[in-house]
Design a protein around this motif. Sequence first.
Motif, PDB file in Angstrom:
ATOM      1  N   ASP A 172       0.838  -1.197   0.000  1.00 41.91           N
ATOM      2  CA  ASP A 172       0.000   0.000   0.000  1.00 41.91           C
ATOM      3  C   ASP A 172       0.875   1.250   0.000  1.00 41.91           C
ATOM      4  N   GLY A 173       0.385   2.295  -0.602  1.00 42.55           N
ATOM      5  CA  GLY A 173       1.133   3.547  -0.651  1.00 42.55           C
ATOM      6  C   GLY A 173       2.017   3.655  -1.874  1.00 42.55           C
ATOM      7  N   LYS A 174       2.675   4.804  -2.000  1.00 46.59           N
ATOM      8  CA  LYS A 174       3.511   5.082  -3.157  1.00 46.59           C
ATOM      9  C   LYS A 174       4.796   4.257  -3.128  1.00 46.59           C
ATOM     10  N   VAL A 175       5.358   4.052  -4.313  1.00 49.11           N
ATOM     11  CA  VAL A 175       6.615   3.290  -4.397  1.00 49.11           C
ATOM     12  C   VAL A 175       7.737   4.085  -3.734  1.00 49.11           C
ATOM     13  N   ASP A 176       8.730   3.371  -3.274  1.00 51.98           N
ATOM     14  CA  ASP A 176       9.902   3.979  -2.643  1.00 51.98           C
ATOM     15  C   ASP A 176      10.821   4.521  -3.749  1.00 51.98           C
ATOM     16  N   ILE A 177      11.145   5.810  -3.697  1.00 53.84           N
ATOM     17  CA  ILE A 177      12.014   6.421  -4.710  1.00 53.84           C
ATOM     18  C   ILE A 177      13.380   6.700  -4.097  1.00 53.84           C
ATOM     19  N   MET A 178      14.432   6.179  -4.730  1.00 54.04           N
ATOM     20  CA  MET A 178      15.808   6.414  -4.288  1.00 54.04           C
ATOM     21  C   MET A 178      16.537   7.161  -5.403  1.00 54.04           C
ATOM     22  N   ARG A 179      16.908   8.417  -5.115  1.00 52.44           N
ATOM     23  CA  ARG A 179      17.566   9.266  -6.118  1.00 52.44           C
ATOM     24  C   ARG A 179      19.055   9.391  -5.784  1.00 52.44           C
TER      25      ARG A 179
ATOM     26  N   ILE B 191       9.728  10.257 -13.314  1.00 51.26           N
ATOM     27  CA  ILE B 191       8.904   9.142 -12.803  1.00 51.26           C
ATOM     28  C   ILE B 191       7.427   9.462 -12.969  1.00 51.26           C
ATOM     29  N   GLU B 192       7.046  10.697 -12.679  1.00 48.40           N
ATOM     30  CA  GLU B 192       5.643  11.113 -12.801  1.00 48.40           C
ATOM     31  C   GLU B 192       5.194  11.159 -14.260  1.00 48.40           C
ATOM     32  N   ASN B 193       6.122  11.390 -15.173  1.00 47.03           N
ATOM     33  CA  ASN B 193       5.779  11.485 -16.599  1.00 47.03           C
ATOM     34  C   ASN B 193       5.452  10.133 -17.222  1.00 47.03           C
ATOM     35  N   VAL B 194       5.936   9.046 -16.610  1.00 45.95           N
ATOM     36  CA  VAL B 194       5.734   7.705 -17.170  1.00 45.95           C
ATOM     37  C   VAL B 194       4.329   7.212 -16.826  1.00 45.95           C
ATOM     38  N   SER B 195       3.666   6.574 -17.772  1.00 43.39           N
ATOM     39  CA  SER B 195       2.345   5.976 -17.535  1.00 43.39           C
ATOM     40  C   SER B 195       2.546   4.578 -16.945  1.00 43.39           C
ATOM     41  N   TRP B 196       2.549   4.478 -15.631  1.00 47.96           N
ATOM     42  CA  TRP B 196       2.898   3.228 -14.956  1.00 47.96           C
ATOM     43  C   TRP B 196       1.816   2.169 -15.048  1.00 47.96           C
ATOM     44  N   LYS B 197       0.590   2.571 -15.358  1.00 55.74           N
ATOM     45  CA  LYS B 197      -0.475   1.571 -15.535  1.00 55.74           C
ATOM     46  C   LYS B 197      -0.138   0.632 -16.686  1.00 55.74           C
ATOM     47  N   THR B 198       0.610   1.154 -17.662  1.00 54.62           N
ATOM     48  CA  THR B 198       1.053   0.331 -18.794  1.00 54.62           C
ATOM     49  C   THR B 198       1.957  -0.795 -18.318  1.00 54.62           C
ATOM     50  N   TYR B 199       2.633  -0.564 -17.204  1.00 54.10           N
ATOM     51  CA  TYR B 199       3.601  -1.538 -16.699  1.00 54.10           C
ATOM     52  C   TYR B 199       3.100  -2.231 -15.433  1.00 54.10           C
ATOM     53  N   SER B 200       1.787  -2.275 -15.256  1.00 51.83           N
ATOM     54  CA  SER B 200       1.127  -3.056 -14.192  1.00 51.83           C
ATOM     55  C   SER B 200       1.278  -2.468 -12.805  1.00 51.83           C
ATOM     56  N   LEU B 201       1.565  -1.165 -12.697  1.00 51.56           N
ATOM     57  CA  LEU B 201       1.567  -0.488 -11.404  1.00 51.56           C
ATOM     58  C   LEU B 201       0.474   0.577 -11.418  1.00 51.56           C
ATOM     59  N   SER B 202      -0.238   0.715 -10.318  1.00 48.04           N
ATOM     60  CA  SER B 202      -1.273   1.746 -10.254  1.00 48.04           C
ATOM     61  C   SER B 202      -0.628   3.119 -10.142  1.00 48.04           C
ATOM     62  N   GLN B 203      -1.348   4.138 -10.567  1.00 44.74           N
ATOM     63  CA  GLN B 203      -0.818   5.505 -10.567  1.00 44.74           C
ATOM     64  C   GLN B 203      -1.942   6.483 -10.211  1.00 44.74           C
ATOM     65  N   PRO B 204      -2.337   6.485  -8.939  1.00 42.66           N
ATOM     66  CA  PRO B 204      -3.446   7.351  -8.528  1.00 42.66           C
ATOM     67  C   PRO B 204      -3.106   8.825  -8.718  1.00 42.66           C
ATOM     68  N   GLY B 205      -3.983   9.542  -9.395  1.00 41.28           N
ATOM     69  CA  GLY B 205      -3.746  10.964  -9.614  1.00 41.28           C
ATOM     70  C   GLY B 205      -2.725  11.256 -10.686  1.00 41.28           C
ATOM     71  N   GLY B 206      -2.181  10.229 -11.343  1.00 40.97           N
ATOM     72  CA  GLY B 206      -1.222  10.435 -12.422  1.00 40.97           C
ATOM     73  C   GLY B 206       0.145  10.913 -11.971  1.00 40.97           C
ATOM     74  N   GLY B 207       0.488  10.700 -10.690  1.00 40.02           N
ATOM     75  CA  GLY B 207       1.789  11.142 -10.195  1.00 40.02           C
ATOM     76  C   GLY B 207       2.735   9.981  -9.979  1.00 40.02           C
ATOM     77  N   VAL B 208       3.295   9.902  -8.773  1.00 44.56           N
ATOM     78  CA  VAL B 208       4.197   8.801  -8.418  1.00 44.56           C
ATOM     79  C   VAL B 208       3.378   7.512  -8.331  1.00 44.56           C
ATOM     80  N   PRO B 209       3.858   6.419  -8.930  1.00 45.42           N
ATOM     81  CA  PRO B 209       3.093   5.161  -8.907  1.00 45.42           C
ATOM     82  C   PRO B 209       2.986   4.576  -7.508  1.00 45.42           C
ATOM     83  N   ALA B 210       2.060   3.646  -7.327  1.00 44.71           N
ATOM     84  CA  ALA B 210       1.849   2.991  -6.037  1.00 44.71           C
ATOM     85  C   ALA B 210       2.018   1.490  -6.208  1.00 44.71           C
ATOM     86  N   GLY B 211       2.380   0.821  -5.125  1.00 42.93           N
ATOM     87  CA  GLY B 211       2.522  -0.628  -5.165  1.00 42.93           C
ATOM     88  C   GLY B 211       3.773  -1.094  -4.455  1.00 42.93           C
TER      89      GLY B 211
END
Length: 611
Positions: free
Chosen positions: A365-372, A392-412
């Motif tokens: 649950d929640g957004k993916v962990d981002i390590m920059r 990361i926000e520009n990529v359509s993550w639903k295409t890659y089987s990750l949810s993206q609520p609000g079109g921002g950082v993916p979740a999962g």
Amino acid sequence: MEIAEELAKHQKAISVAEFFEKNRQILGFDSAPRSLITTVKEAVDNSLDACEESEILPDIFVQIMRRGEGFRVVVEDNGPGIVGSEVPRVFAKLLYGSRFHSLKQSRGQQGIGISAGVLYSQLTTGRPTAVTTKIGPNHQASRWELMINTATNEPEILKTEEAEWDRPHGTRVELEMEGSYVRSRRQSIYGYLKSVAIVNPHARITLVEPDGNMEVFERATDKLPRSSYEIKPHPLGMELGGLIKMLRYTDKKKLKSFLSGSFSSVGAIISTEICERAELDPEILPQEVTHAEATRLLAAFKQMRLKSPPTDCLSPIGEELIRAGLEKEFRVDYIATSTRSVSVYSGNPFQVEVGLAYGGELKADGKVDIMRFANRVPLLYQQGGCAITHAIENVSWKTYSLSQPGGGVPAGPAALLVHVASTNIPFTSESKDAIADVPEIVAEVELGLKEVGRKLRRYLSKKSALSERREKEEIIRKLLPRISKKLSELLEREEPDINPVVAKIMGNLLVKRSVHSENGESFVTVEVANYSDAARAFKLHETVSVEAKAVEPAARVIALGDGYDHLWKVTLRPGERQEIKYTVPSEGVSFSEPVVEGIPSELVSGARVVG
């Protein structure tokens, strides 16, 4: 007296140390927790750079101790040490260092880092910084106590003496400062060092926390990262003022030799062509080039089709070590990596690396962990203002089987690691917390993310298909034994092995062992049949309490504590089968279940699956 003359009396220059003394937030000392983290970060970055430049596997010790209302920070390394005459300026003079004018990848570039920690330390506690250093086993260690004279930005040496130190070489810095120690989040000393360990798997880092708890981030490899080498500036990265400055101060006697000797990707032929395009005599003195002629020269640079800058100035982590770092710090089901080819922005070479970890112990649950990361340094703050996050926000993550609520950082249940390596990281500020939105960098990060996204989608698709197969097989295995038992009772026969039937129905790889004993010997046959519609390559293990004889085909035999592992590498086309034969004594011999390595367990019947 005129007003202007009166005002002139109050004009005076200030040193850079004095400026940052009053504007410490610019350098990342804007809160109690962050000030402590920033100090450790700058010291550890210096240690890693020093060790790698000397081809030493880093062994870094960090200790945080409470001192009244503040803390004592100790960072110690096994690097090459520092020559005594350089110690005061390295630690107690801002904008002093060896990397500012060097065009190659390094963690520190501005010469502010650790001296900013020294400045913050004396500002908040009034105490000096202690530095102990040793340049070799045959040299005496020296200990210094230093402060910065902020009015002149020059070091003040309060004390220097010889010291006893059991390290053969290295440097130890001790600072006292106000701060606040936090742990249970990424923006902490523990979180920072954990991130450092992921992208620097060749380093061993030990942390002793204020409560005495010790954490060791053990190295995952003895392989040092590839060395980076200094390069010359690239013509496409030049600005007019910088070009005029280079023309004015060069020691070259001819314009063409200045061009070929001062820039990368410019040889004798190219330099002559540039002069022709700029309508300049290649034989003139560079100092004689006028402002208008320099403008034409710069325009000629942009008209040329020049090679990209050399790439040996970069030291990427590499996909193998990114995987090793992620596996070392996370327990996950799947890891995908991508290393992009070297690209260029404004004449500066850069390279993007991406790692994606999925499943396992990561929170679903929640957004993916981002390590920059930038040049192997974790970026802990200003995540929302960073080019990496924007990509990361520009990529359509639903295409890659990750949810993206609000079109921002993916979740999962995933973690994304993005590393940008460059000779000149375009940070948004002096505190080096975020990378600016350079279009070329954003585009390369997006491409790297999409590549690992495609790998994740294939993995999840395959996993889903295997899950459906598993459910189908479970149903078959529940029904067939009942049918088999009833038929056996009706026909008054022994209940048959259902594995061959299951393998044929499911299209699995079947492994079946049969043993026939005669004259004190057991003749063992292991039949392997591929009922799938794809070729299968795998390893087959037979563990027996004694070493087998007359083995056909030949096996690799490994002695174990309680027996012998017989290993075969097998490749079978669809519908193909193979028999493996060997003999053992018929008395006192025990067998383990056959083991298949290299194929998902859902695709195997009659054997245990590993790896």
